[in-house]
Design a protein around this motif. Structure first.
Motif: not given
Length: 106
Positions: A60-64, A66-68, A87-89
């Motif tokens: 899964n490749i996600v933006s920061v 996602w972590l927040y 994950d998708a969002k």
């Protein structure tokens, strides 16, 4: 959830802050990209070997963001065991899913 996260595209100060947030929250941080990673957190428009390998390995490749989001709301799998909607969002790419047979590193 047993998260194993690597990051790419961030400066040293940003990366250090993200690593500290993950450690405090019990999220496993991987300095090297590994096929055992669950997520790669990318700065927008990041490029490089970690991103290439994450795509190849179906990570899964996600933006920061996602972590927040998961730090605030938690990371819970759906009842059917699938990845949560977060994950998708926050996905930056849609990798094809397929697990490598053994761990690889870059």
């Amino acid at each position: 959830a047993n998260l194993r996260v690597s990051v790419t595209g961030f400066g040293a100060t940003e990366k250090a802050a993200l690593v500290e947030l993950m450690k405090i929250s019990g999220i496993g941080f991987l300095n090297e990209m590994s096929s055992k990673a669950t997520h790669l957190v990318c700065k927008t428009k990041a490029t490089g070997m970690k991103l290439e390998k994450a795509t190849e390995w179906g990570i899964n490749i996600v933006s920061v963001e996602w972590l927040y989001y998961i730090l605030r709301h938690g990371y819970n799998h759906a009842a059917d065991g699938s990845s949560p909607s977060s994950d998708a969002k926050f996905s930056l790419l849609s990798p094809e899913h397929g697990a490598p047979k053994e761990e690889e590193r870059v």
